[in-house]
Design an enzyme around this catalytic site. Sequence first.
Site, PDB file in Angstrom:
ATOM      1  N   HIS A 228       0.497  -4.186   4.330  1.00 50.17           N
ATOM      2  CA  HIS A 228       0.061  -2.794   4.320  1.00 50.17           C
ATOM      3  C   HIS A 228      -0.545  -2.407   5.668  1.00 50.17           C
ATOM      4  O   HIS A 228      -1.699  -2.741   5.958  1.00 50.17           O
ATOM      5  CB  HIS A 228      -0.952  -2.581   3.204  1.00 50.17           C
ATOM      6  CG  HIS A 228      -1.455  -1.164   3.115  1.00 50.17           C
ATOM      7  ND1 HIS A 228      -0.641  -0.067   3.315  1.00 50.17           N
ATOM      8  CD2 HIS A 228      -2.690  -0.662   2.843  1.00 50.17           C
ATOM      9  CE1 HIS A 228      -1.342   1.035   3.172  1.00 50.17           C
ATOM     10  NE2 HIS A 228      -2.584   0.703   2.899  1.00 50.17           N
TER      11      HIS A 228
ATOM     12  N   GLU B  59       4.059   1.438   2.225  1.00 46.68           N
ATOM     13  CA  GLU B  59       5.156   0.501   1.960  1.00 46.68           C
ATOM     14  C   GLU B  59       6.018   0.922   0.767  1.00 46.68           C
ATOM     15  O   GLU B  59       7.115   0.380   0.574  1.00 46.68           O
ATOM     16  CB  GLU B  59       4.599  -0.915   1.707  1.00 46.68           C
ATOM     17  CG  GLU B  59       4.011  -1.576   2.934  1.00 46.68           C
ATOM     18  CD  GLU B  59       2.734  -0.911   3.399  1.00 46.68           C
ATOM     19  OE1 GLU B  59       2.623  -0.635   4.620  1.00 46.68           O
ATOM     20  OE2 GLU B  59       1.851  -0.638   2.554  1.00 46.68           O
TER      21      GLU B  59
ATOM     22  N   GLU C 230      -3.584 -10.457   1.462  1.00 48.26           N
ATOM     23  CA  GLU C 230      -2.504 -10.675   2.423  1.00 48.26           C
ATOM     24  C   GLU C 230      -2.518 -12.081   3.014  1.00 48.26           C
ATOM     25  O   GLU C 230      -1.472 -12.610   3.394  1.00 48.26           O
ATOM     26  CB  GLU C 230      -2.583  -9.634   3.537  1.00 48.26           C
ATOM     27  CG  GLU C 230      -2.239  -8.221   3.088  1.00 48.26           C
ATOM     28  CD  GLU C 230      -3.413  -7.459   2.508  1.00 48.26           C
ATOM     29  OE1 GLU C 230      -3.259  -6.255   2.214  1.00 48.26           O
ATOM     30  OE2 GLU C 230      -4.506  -8.068   2.339  1.00 48.26           O
TER      31      GLU C 230
ATOM     32  N   GLY D 125      -4.609 -25.601  11.440  1.00 49.77           N
ATOM     33  CA  GLY D 125      -5.941 -25.955  10.974  1.00 49.77           C
ATOM     34  C   GLY D 125      -6.681 -24.821  10.299  1.00 49.77           C
ATOM     35  O   GLY D 125      -7.845 -24.970   9.927  1.00 49.77           O
TER      36      GLY D 125
ATOM     37  N   HIS E 226      -7.196 -31.912  19.654  1.00 52.18           N
ATOM     38  CA  HIS E 226      -8.231 -31.183  18.913  1.00 52.18           C
ATOM     39  C   HIS E 226      -9.605 -31.537  19.479  1.00 52.18           C
ATOM     40  O   HIS E 226     -10.191 -30.770  20.217  1.00 52.18           O
ATOM     41  CB  HIS E 226      -8.144 -31.514  17.419  1.00 52.18           C
ATOM     42  CG  HIS E 226      -9.079 -30.707  16.572  1.00 52.18           C
ATOM     43  ND1 HIS E 226      -9.315 -30.995  15.239  1.00 52.18           N
ATOM     44  CD2 HIS E 226      -9.838 -29.619  16.853  1.00 52.18           C
ATOM     45  CE1 HIS E 226     -10.170 -30.116  14.745  1.00 52.18           C
ATOM     46  NE2 HIS E 226     -10.505 -29.272  15.704  1.00 52.18           N
TER      47      HIS E 226
ATOM     48  N   GLY F  86       0.852  -1.176   0.000  1.00 49.46           N
ATOM     49  CA  GLY F  86       0.000   0.000   0.000  1.00 49.46           C
ATOM     50  C   GLY F  86       0.889   1.227   0.000  1.00 49.46           C
ATOM     51  O   GLY F  86       2.115   1.133  -0.134  1.00 49.46           O
ATOM     52  N   SER F  87       0.296   2.376   0.199  1.00 48.86           N
ATOM     53  CA  SER F  87       1.065   3.618   0.099  1.00 48.86           C
ATOM     54  C   SER F  87       2.187   3.687   1.131  1.00 48.86           C
ATOM     55  O   SER F  87       3.289   4.165   0.834  1.00 48.86           O
ATOM     56  CB  SER F  87       0.122   4.813   0.269  1.00 48.86           C
ATOM     57  OG  SER F  87      -0.620   4.709   1.480  1.00 48.86           O
TER      58      SER F  87
END
Length: 526
Positions: free
Chosen positions: A70, A28, A47, A400, A280, A25-26
């Site tokens: 970002h 970065e 992402e 998971g 689990h 984004g801006s």
Amino acid sequence: MPTARRIVHEFLERRGMTTIFGNPGSNELPFLAELPGSFKYVLGLHEGAVVGMADGYAQATGRPVLVNLHAAAGSGNAMGALTNAVYSRSPLVLTAGQQVRQAIGAEAMLANVEATQLMRPLVGWAGEPACAADVPRSLAQAVFEAELRRRPTYLSVPYDDWDAELGGNALVTLDRDVRRALTPAETDLATLTAEVAEAANPVLVLGGDIDTAGLLPRAVELAEHLELPVWVAPSPFRLPFPNRHRLFRGVLPAGIGALSDRLAGHDLILVLGAPVFRYHQHVPGPYLPEGATLVQVTDDAEAAARAPMGRSLVADPGTVIDALLGRIAARPAGRRPRFVPNEEPATAPKDLHPEQVFAALRETQAPGTTYVVESTSTNAAWWRQADLRESSSYFFPAAGGLGFGLPAAVGMAMGRPERPVVAVIGDGSANYGITALWTAAHYGVPVTFVILRNGSYGALRWFGGLLGTPDVPGTDIPGLDFTRIAEGYGVPATTAADLPELRARLKRPADGPRLIQVDTYLTTPE
């Protein structure tokens, strides 16, 4: 004088961290400016897919990987995928752009408020430089923390810092190096050796960290040397032992009582490279069968500290394996085949049974193929039909969290291009990381994506029965056509309607990404 950006670029280049996964984004853009020609920027369209690709790349190469996110929004999008990277112990270095320093307190648009808190407790370390002069040191710390902890780290950098010119003290960062070694004491080795040698019926339980460390061949040697039956710890994210080996007993169930039942009769349970244990399903029972002693060897201090039972030794499992091989005499094996054949695959009244699909993969793909599996409702069928004998043959989402499979397969193929990669993905799972198809197409990554379409969240249906809630909504997902979705992203796609057609498609070499959709019979995880 050099800028903070130039020093950081050179530090990354010296450490071989020249592949960056990101969605910028801006905030970065100032970091990415003037990127040296030796760097490769791998663009992902979400992402979550970016972190999944980086996770796959890190697991394939065994090296830390830089991820460029970002600000707070992009970091938030990445958090689901980050959970898998945490439990696979992948050394990801997450960087995020921050607003200019004078705008942070006023919470200007795209300010990352309390940036160091955002990714906790997932990351092992999070930081934001106190001033521009501290940027190179902070980035180096993020890299070293990821390597030492074997856990992702997070660094937020105000974007006006990158153009700051820095003096000589910042340059010393370029020569930094940090090493990690965990050698057990002689007394610990002697005690463990005696316990294993004197046990009447010992058993070996291996975790994914064994494969991460490249110790699968040594683990096989140890099991054969001592004639030890081998279980894999529950919920494995990598396979640490060949699953058709005569000493392989299977993957332990992820419930306390069920796991204890499987280990009944053993007086010593030696766990190498695994937590104790990643449960689990809630299946009550004793942690250990009656009369059993458990010893855990792991280089993960956190896993050792949180274990509810047994004795833990925080050490390099490879050193312990070498000690046991050298100090205990070999036990006779008898004349038995080293590997056992697979069962005939089950069939179904309608569509292909997943076992038929997995048998077709086994019979058509090269022995060294890397499989990235994210089809939770078919895992019992997978282990019945897979025949995996080499290191780095199997990968699964370690926490998971869905969305790992498609992007991780792309990252693995980039990180280890000499090995073919097949992603076996359920139709429910595929939607979470579907944008990775664009990256595969854009960079020409040769991955075979096999989508198992049963129109259902199969594992969720199974859990509904387990929890006594079989009538909940949201378990059906009809009407998905991944061939059309894939073609929209630029990946050639076909449907295999029957077994001969599937085998024919799988036999064709993949010179780029391709997707094969297969309608399959609904099965349960067991």
